[in-house]
Design a protein around this motif. Structure first.
Motif, PDB file in Angstrom:
ATOM      1  N   ARG A  12      -8.336 -24.855 -28.613  1.00 37.26           N
ATOM      2  CA  ARG A  12      -9.247 -23.751 -28.285  1.00 37.26           C
ATOM      3  C   ARG A  12      -9.632 -23.866 -26.819  1.00 37.26           C
ATOM      4  NH1 ARG A  12      -8.188 -24.907 -33.670  1.00 37.26           N
ATOM      5  NH2 ARG A  12      -8.884 -23.191 -34.990  1.00 37.26           N
ATOM      6  N   VAL A  13      -9.356 -22.825 -26.047  1.00 38.80           N
ATOM      7  CA  VAL A  13      -9.607 -22.861 -24.601  1.00 38.80           C
ATOM      8  C   VAL A  13     -10.501 -21.697 -24.209  1.00 38.80           C
ATOM      9  CG1 VAL A  13      -7.419 -24.007 -24.104  1.00 38.80           C
ATOM     10  CG2 VAL A  13      -7.514 -21.505 -24.083  1.00 38.80           C
ATOM     11  N   ASN A  14     -11.221 -21.891 -23.107  1.00 34.58           N
ATOM     12  CA  ASN A  14     -12.023 -20.830 -22.516  1.00 34.58           C
ATOM     13  C   ASN A  14     -11.506 -20.623 -21.098  1.00 34.58           C
ATOM     14  OD1 ASN A  14     -13.962 -19.171 -21.319  1.00 34.58           O
ATOM     15  ND2 ASN A  14     -15.649 -20.093 -22.475  1.00 34.58           N
ATOM     16  N   ALA A  15     -10.755 -19.555 -20.901  1.00 34.77           N
ATOM     17  CA  ALA A  15     -10.098 -19.318 -19.611  1.00 34.77           C
ATOM     18  C   ALA A  15     -10.854 -18.328 -18.742  1.00 34.77           C
ATOM     19  CB  ALA A  15      -8.673 -18.811 -19.866  1.00 34.77           C
ATOM     20  N   THR A  16     -12.118 -18.028 -19.094  1.00 38.36           N
ATOM     21  CA  THR A  16     -12.870 -17.046 -18.317  1.00 38.36           C
ATOM     22  C   THR A  16     -13.345 -17.634 -16.996  1.00 38.36           C
ATOM     23  OG1 THR A  16     -14.971 -17.645 -19.356  1.00 38.36           O
ATOM     24  CG2 THR A  16     -13.655 -15.923 -20.421  1.00 38.36           C
ATOM     25  N   VAL A  17     -13.518 -16.755 -16.018  1.00 38.21           N
ATOM     26  CA  VAL A  17     -13.983 -17.185 -14.685  1.00 38.21           C
ATOM     27  C   VAL A  17     -15.418 -17.688 -14.759  1.00 38.21           C
ATOM     28  CG1 VAL A  17     -14.457 -16.418 -12.331  1.00 38.21           C
ATOM     29  CG2 VAL A  17     -12.417 -15.580 -13.529  1.00 38.21           C
ATOM     30  N   SER A  25     -11.794 -31.397 -22.362  1.00 40.57           N
ATOM     31  CA  SER A  25     -10.895 -31.927 -21.339  1.00 40.57           C
ATOM     32  C   SER A  25     -10.109 -30.795 -20.695  1.00 40.57           C
ATOM     33  CB  SER A  25      -9.923 -32.937 -21.961  1.00 40.57           C
ATOM     34  OG  SER A  25      -9.137 -32.305 -22.953  1.00 40.57           O
ATOM     35  N   MET A  26      -9.518 -31.105 -19.549  1.00 44.10           N
ATOM     36  CA  MET A  26      -8.609 -30.157 -18.903  1.00 44.10           C
ATOM     37  C   MET A  26      -7.203 -30.428 -19.417  1.00 44.10           C
ATOM     38  SD  MET A  26     -10.390 -28.165 -16.978  1.00 44.10           S
ATOM     39  CE  MET A  26      -9.198 -27.388 -15.898  1.00 44.10           C
ATOM     40  N   MET A  27      -6.546 -29.413 -19.906  1.00 49.75           N
ATOM     41  CA  MET A  27      -5.184 -29.583 -20.400  1.00 49.75           C
ATOM     42  C   MET A  27      -4.215 -28.767 -19.547  1.00 49.75           C
ATOM     43  SD  MET A  27      -4.905 -27.236 -23.859  1.00 49.75           S
ATOM     44  CE  MET A  27      -3.127 -27.383 -23.899  1.00 49.75           C
ATOM     45  N   MET A  28      -2.995 -29.249 -19.449  1.00 50.15           N
ATOM     46  CA  MET A  28      -1.956 -28.551 -18.698  1.00 50.15           C
ATOM     47  C   MET A  28      -1.075 -27.807 -19.682  1.00 50.15           C
ATOM     48  SD  MET A  28      -0.830 -28.010 -15.605  1.00 50.15           S
ATOM     49  CE  MET A  28      -1.366 -29.375 -14.584  1.00 50.15           C
ATOM     50  N   PHE A  29      -1.013 -26.475 -19.527  1.00 49.84           N
ATOM     51  CA  PHE A  29      -0.191 -25.665 -20.413  1.00 49.84           C
ATOM     52  C   PHE A  29       0.708 -24.768 -19.571  1.00 49.84           C
ATOM     53  CE2 PHE A  29       0.252 -21.631 -22.908  1.00 49.84           C
ATOM     54  CZ  PHE A  29       1.107 -22.127 -23.879  1.00 49.84           C
ATOM     55  N   ARG A  30       2.001 -25.114 -19.555  1.00 50.39           N
ATOM     56  CA  ARG A  30       3.014 -24.327 -18.846  1.00 50.39           C
ATOM     57  C   ARG A  30       2.591 -24.044 -17.402  1.00 50.39           C
ATOM     58  NH1 ARG A  30       4.164 -19.546 -23.052  1.00 50.39           N
ATOM     59  NH2 ARG A  30       5.444 -18.788 -21.322  1.00 50.39           N
ATOM     60  N   GLY A  31       2.153 -25.130 -16.740  1.00 49.29           N
ATOM     61  CA  GLY A  31       1.820 -25.021 -15.320  1.00 49.29           C
ATOM     62  C   GLY A  31       0.424 -24.536 -15.025  1.00 49.29           C
ATOM     63  N   ILE A  32      -0.398 -24.326 -16.054  1.00 44.33           N
ATOM     64  CA  ILE A  32      -1.756 -23.826 -15.836  1.00 44.33           C
ATOM     65  C   ILE A  32      -2.757 -24.842 -16.366  1.00 44.33           C
ATOM     66  CG2 ILE A  32      -3.418 -22.010 -16.417  1.00 44.33           C
ATOM     67  CD1 ILE A  32      -1.097 -20.104 -16.769  1.00 44.33           C
ATOM     68  N   PHE A  45      -3.923 -17.167 -27.091  1.00 42.21           N
ATOM     69  CA  PHE A  45      -4.021 -17.135 -25.639  1.00 42.21           C
ATOM     70  C   PHE A  45      -2.880 -16.298 -25.066  1.00 42.21           C
ATOM     71  CE2 PHE A  45      -2.770 -19.149 -21.543  1.00 42.21           C
ATOM     72  CZ  PHE A  45      -3.913 -18.825 -20.815  1.00 42.21           C
ATOM     73  N   ASP A  46      -3.242 -15.338 -24.207  1.00 41.67           N
ATOM     74  CA  ASP A  46      -2.246 -14.449 -23.596  1.00 41.67           C
ATOM     75  C   ASP A  46      -1.808 -15.049 -22.254  1.00 41.67           C
ATOM     76  OD1 ASP A  46      -0.778 -12.433 -22.375  1.00 41.67           O
ATOM     77  OD2 ASP A  46      -1.961 -10.843 -23.307  1.00 41.67           O
ATOM     78  N   TYR A  47      -0.709 -15.770 -22.287  1.00 42.08           N
ATOM     79  CA  TYR A  47      -0.235 -16.487 -21.096  1.00 42.08           C
ATOM     80  C   TYR A  47       0.133 -15.505 -19.980  1.00 42.08           C
ATOM     81  CZ  TYR A  47       2.601 -19.497 -18.100  1.00 42.08           C
ATOM     82  OH  TYR A  47       3.109 -20.171 -17.018  1.00 42.08           O
ATOM     83  N   ASN A  48       0.854 -14.441 -20.311  1.00 43.55           N
ATOM     84  CA  ASN A  48       1.317 -13.486 -19.283  1.00 43.55           C
ATOM     85  C   ASN A  48       0.149 -12.842 -18.555  1.00 43.55           C
ATOM     86  OD1 ASN A  48       3.949 -14.036 -19.958  1.00 43.55           O
ATOM     87  ND2 ASN A  48       4.167 -12.255 -21.321  1.00 43.55           N
ATOM     88  N   GLU A  49      -0.853 -12.431 -19.340  1.00 45.13           N
ATOM     89  CA  GLU A  49      -2.003 -11.753 -18.732  1.00 45.13           C
ATOM     90  C   GLU A  49      -2.753 -12.702 -17.798  1.00 45.13           C
ATOM     91  OE1 GLU A  49      -6.010 -10.561 -18.039  1.00 45.13           O
ATOM     92  OE2 GLU A  49      -5.494 -12.214 -19.392  1.00 45.13           O
ATOM     93  N   TYR A  50      -2.958 -13.977 -18.260  1.00 46.67           N
ATOM     94  CA  TYR A  50      -3.712 -14.943 -17.461  1.00 46.67           C
ATOM     95  C   TYR A  50      -2.920 -15.333 -16.208  1.00 46.67           C
ATOM     96  CZ  TYR A  50      -6.414 -19.062 -16.175  1.00 46.67           C
ATOM     97  OH  TYR A  50      -7.181 -19.972 -15.471  1.00 46.67           O
ATOM     98  N   ALA A  51      -1.615 -15.615 -16.361  1.00 48.70           N
ATOM     99  CA  ALA A  51      -0.796 -16.019 -15.217  1.00 48.70           C
ATOM    100  C   ALA A  51      -0.737 -14.903 -14.180  1.00 48.70           C
ATOM    101  CB  ALA A  51       0.598 -16.400 -15.695  1.00 48.70           C
ATOM    102  N   SER A  52      -0.615 -13.665 -14.629  1.00 51.53           N
ATOM    103  CA  SER A  52      -0.568 -12.522 -13.697  1.00 51.53           C
ATOM    104  C   SER A  52      -1.867 -12.429 -12.900  1.00 51.53           C
ATOM    105  CB  SER A  52      -0.346 -11.222 -14.473  1.00 51.53           C
ATOM    106  OG  SER A  52       0.891 -11.269 -15.158  1.00 51.53           O
TER     107      SER A  52
END
Length: 974
Positions: free
Chosen positions: A869-874, A912-919, A954-961
């Motif tokens: 479970r991640v929180n990717a919000t600014v 913790s901080m996790m690395m997922f596909r370069g992010i 988690f929407d990887y494409n939307e976040y990476a873009s």
């Protein structure tokens, strides 16, 4: 006048005289016969010089029988035999071998005697040293053999060695063969085994077929001279006991040590599997294709039976033109490699493809592909369950039960609610009952694998009565769909260790503990707490955990942090009763340093709040630390349990020529610190104690876990003697291939009857001991007595189940299965109702567990791979600080990032901080938050599944873009 007891002992000795004459080492036993006067000893010595061992032994027996007898003479005679290198002779008077065991030993002795001349060319000195190190020869044996070799040459030394080795207890023959291989005496080995030279041989397996020859009866001297077995030369005339050899009867029924020593592959090119009679007996229903549980003691060769069944199953499927696929399930990662390397590969790799998979495996292809490409797959149960779930959900390449033809479940007593084994078997049972419906409808049924369960003890669960114990075992049988539970009287061939319980009296003075209790009382007053249960007990720990949860729910920061500290002090008190004072102090000191670090931001500009209560707790420890350090250095106040443990260890190593033992303790921390205590104690070093510890591999924040490779390395050193004392947690209790040791100590930790049976089974060597050392407030002495009662109840329950008619048994099993399926259905319906409530994730709010600041809502949470479970919000990134996880770095864990995230205001860790596909993404641990659903706080929320919320993926494409756009804007600005 001789007493009736004396007459009985005299008759007993005389009755086995013909055996004793050939296996008593007269020269070694005589010094221990303190009840014989010197004149009679001198007569026996002279007989030894003039007429040899057999005649001297005969005179010795006559002398002992004639008396006069002092009180305790028979016990003294047995002790003299045991201490004088004649343990086998002592066995004939105390626990004589079964006829089949005796016949097998006689056969090996006769083989040595016949081949003695051709064995004389061995490197006697090398073989002698190895035999001595393996305890096949005593120090006296070694001295006499080397003297013969130096004075009269290698051949005479070899004859002396052979004469003495055949007096040893079984399984001396298979152990001697191993010595020959290590000494590179392949020619001698081939002579004894009948194997062709030029191969890397190992001892031959016992055959399950009984030999066809009739056993020979007692022979006269004339018969001896005419039976074609002549005395080969004068030097070898004493190589064995009597001519009345029992030639070939059925193979013996070994305990763990015997089955481990024999039955190894005869050649790496092609190893033949064979079973003992009792193993064939329990395997029979499985060979007929039935689902069964095999319940045999630790060390009785259950896995070897499974290998045999696997081979027969695959051979039959191949002969019928059907696909055979066997999966072997284990519950611990080290067992994967153990079963692969030591059991299945040596015997089956020449005919079938064998592969192993565990969490430690580096897979280049999917597990589903491995199943497709191999005949036998050894894996942890969770891996199979994961791929069964994939096949069910259809989201990925998976595995179906119908792909398998045989499923072997090791340590199958774990097939209970919540266990991976049970999840797999519930799939099986649901399909089984669906098949009944399909069959009625004359539709094609889904094929299911045959089931084979292996266990040393199914246990009794929480049963206090025999009927409940029977229900518990029947439930396990139902879960495994077993048509029978196969045993061979668990007590018939289980070598019982000598058992003792060492109780510990309370010390009148415990100033170190008094200081900790004084600190705890100060905290009680500060937070106005009235605890239940005595300090330093499990009851108090439960109270502190409940109080912390309640305070977190109510937002009472003062009580919450005090309850957290009180739990640590209570843990220190418990450990103080188990380990050294300075070890307990070190634990408390590390905790305080960790708490202090939380209040130190990596960025000096960031000011983390320290409340008055936290400042009070820091100062309270600081004020008392010096006094605790002084007390910890005073050996006068060391705990009595540790002193008792020291005494037991010294006794075991001082009373044995080659001691090897295991100490079981409760926690990883106590295992590590006890090992340090042993290493630092010069008394232990003086008597040759070489310790090491074995703990589990699961991750913990405060203790370094052991990898499977580290565990394997320690166990290998233990098997070779490089380590002779293991300090272990429960990881070593069951399944792991730990070689026979001669003492087991449970130190302040007793769980259930299964663990008791498993740990007792570790002491497989002759004259082994099992000791329970009490620890203050542990209650282990009482628990051990309860477990003994439960073990007895388990045996009776199994017998009751075996006495049921097949119809009654099948009826009860079906009822248990249907009930289990219905319970699953009810749970699934409840889960569905929970999910239905999750219409609005915005209704779920997360607050910092320490300072109660609201952090985010359920709308901000997304999930990666149905797990993280991640929180990717600014906005969330503005609320936490990031620091290095020093404990992970110290443990050399291979994480891509070692960062932890913590509250900017109070320093409470959030995840913790996790690395997922370069992010880099902040991954949250729900236990670090107070969860509020529709304005109601949840006090106990230790895992995400406790929250009835379905978070979006988690929407990887939307976040990476979005990240790329922000980076582009920054570049343009610069």
């Amino acid at each position: 006048m001789a007493s009736e007891a004396d007459e009985g002992h005299e008759h007993l000795i005389d009755g086995v005289r013909y055996k004793l004459k050939g296996i008593i080492a007269v020269d070694q036993v005589l010094p221990y016969l303190h009840f014989l006067d010197q004149e009679r000893k001198d007569q026996i010595k002279q007989k030894l010089i003039t007429d040899g061992d057999r005649a001297a032994a005969d005179l010795l027996i006559d002398t002992v029988i004639k008396g006069p007898h002092e009180k305790g003479w028979f016990r003294a005679f047995i002790d003299a035999l045991s201490h004088g290198g004649s343990e086998l002779a002592a066995d004939y008077l105390t626990k004589p071998p079964r006829p089949e065991e005796e016949a097998e030993n006689d056969m090996y002795v006769e083989l040595i005697r016949l081949l003695a001349p051709s064995l004389a060319g061995m490197k006697t000195t090398v073989v002698c040293e190895l035999c001595f190190s393996d305890e096949l020869l005593t120090a006296d044996d070694k001295e006499r053999i080397l003297a013969e070799t130096n004075n009269y040459g290698n051949g005479r030394g070899a004859q002396e060695l052979l004469k003495r080795i055949i007096r040893r207890r079984p399984p001396w023959f298979s152990e001697f063969l191993q010595v020959l291989l290590r000494a590179e005496e392949r020619a001698v080995y081939c002579e004894l085994t009948g194997t062709p030279p030029g191969k890397d041989e190992e001892p031959p397996s016992p055959k399950h077929e009984p030999a066809q020859n009739e056993p020979a009866g007692e022979e006269s001297p004339q018969a001896k001279e005419s039976n074609g077995i002549q005395e080969i030369q004068e030097e070898s005339a004493d190589l064995y006991s009597d001519p009345d050899l029992l030639q070939n009867e059925e193979r013996s029924q070994p305990d763990g040590s015997a089955s481990a020593a024999v039955g190894e592959p005869s050649s790496p090119e092609k190893a033949e599997i064979s079973l003992w009679d009792y193993q064939m007996e329990v395997a029979k229903p499985a060979l007929e294709g039935k689902n069964i549980i095999i319940c045999l003691p630790t060390g009785s060769g259950k896995t070897r039976v499974a290998v045999y069944i696997t081979k027969e199953h695959l051979d039959l499927r191949r002969a019928e033109g059907k696909l055979g696929k066997v999966v072997v399930l284990v519950n611990k990662v080290p067992l994967v490699e153990q079963h692969y390397a030591k059991e299945f590969t040596p015997y089956l790799k020449h005919s079938y493809k064998v592969e192993r998979v565990s969490g430690d495996s580096q897979l280049k292809i999917s597990f589903a592909k491995i199943v497709q490409r191999n005949d036998i797959i050894i894996c942890t149960a969770q891996i199979l369950e994961n791929y069964l779930e994939r096949a069910t959900s259809g989201v990925d390449e998976g595995v179906k039960l119908s792909d398998l033809s045989l499923m072997i479940i090791d340590e199958c007593h774990h097939t209970q609610k919540g266990e991976a084994y049970n999840h797999i078997m519930m799939r099986y049972l649901k399909q089984k009952h669906k098949n009944k419906k399909l069959k009625k409808e004359q539709k094609e049924i889904v094929p299911l694998p045959q089931i084979l369960g292996l266990t040393a003890s199914p246990g009794v669960g929480r049963a206090a009565r025999l009927e409940k114990a029977k229900e518990h075992i029947l439930q396990i049988c139902a879960n495994l769909d077993a048509s029978q539970i196969m045993t061979r009287s668990l007590r018939d061939f289980k070598r019982e260790p000598r058992k003792s319980i060492q109780t510990v009296e309370d010390k009148k003075q415990d100033p170190f503990g008094d200081v900790i209790k004084r600190i705890m009382h100060e905290i009680h007053r500060h937070a106005e707490l009235n605890p239940t249960g005595d300090l330093g007990t499990q009851v108090y720990e439960q109270w502190s955990v409940q109080k912390e949860r309640q305070a977190a729910k109510e937002g009472d920061r003062k009580v919450r942090v005090c309850a957290e500290y009180l739990r640590q002090y209570n843990n220190g008190l418990i450990l103080r009763n188990t380990i050294r004072m300075h070890d307990a102090l070190s634990l408390l000191n590390n905790y305080y340093e960790e708490q202090y670090k939380k209040k130190s931001a990596p960025d000096e500009e960031q000011n983390i709040q320290i409340t008055d209560t936290e400042r009070f707790l820091f100062n309270l420890f600081k004020e008392n630390k010096k006094e605790l350090e002084i007390l910890a250095k005073n050996p006068e106040y060391e705990n009595e349990s540790l002193s008792k443990l020291r005494t037991e260890i010294l006794k075991e190593f001082s009373s044995r020529k080659q001691a090897r033992g295991i100490i079981f303790t409760k926690t990883r921390h106590s295992a590590i610190t006890l090992n340090q205590w042993i290493e630092e104690n010069p008394k232990f070093d003086d008597i040759g104690i070489k310790p090491a510890y074995v703990i589990g591999g699961g991750d913990q924040s405060d203790v370094k876990p052991m990898t499977a490779a580290e565990q394997k390395d320690v166990l290998k050193k233990f098997s070779t003697g490089e380590v002779n004392l293991l300090v272990a947690t429960t990881v070593a209790e069951e399944g792991l291939d730990i070689p026979a040791c001669n003492f087991v100590i449970r130190y302040g930790h007793v769980t259930n009857e299964i663990a008791m049976i498993q740990s007792q089974g570790r002491g497989r060597a002759e004259d082994s001991t099992y000791t329970v050392v009490d620890v203050k407030n542990s209650g282990v002495a009482e628990k051990e007595c309860v477990n003994e009662h439960r073990e007895d109840m388990m045996h009776k329950a199994i017998e009751k189940i075996k006495a049921l008619s097949q119809a009654d048994y099948d009826k009860q099993i079906t009822e248990y299965q249907l009930q289990a399926i219905m319970e699953i259905r009810v749970r699934q319906n409840r889960q569905k109702k929970k999910v239905m409530k999750n219409v609005n994730p915005a209704a779920v709010k997360f607050s910092c567990r320490h300072c109660n600041k609201q952090v985010c809502t359920g709308e901000d949470i997304s999930i990666i791979e149905d797990m993280h479970r991640v929180n990717a919000t600014v906005d969330f990134r503005k609320l936490f600080i990031q620091r290095e996880n020093s404990s992970l770095q110290e443990r050399l864990v291979d994480y891509e990032t070692n960062g932890i995230i913590a509250c900017k205001d109070c320093g409470q860790p959030w995840g913790s901080m996790m690395m997922f596909r370069g992010i880099e993404l902040p991954c949250l641990l729900v236990k670090n938050f107070v969860v509020n659903i529709n304005t109601e706080n949840i006090s106990k929320c230790s895992k995400w599944s406790d929250i009835p919320v379905k978070f979006p993926a988690f929407d990887y494409n939307e976040y990476a873009s979005r990240v790329i756009e922000i980076d582009s804007d920054d570049e343009e600005t610069n």
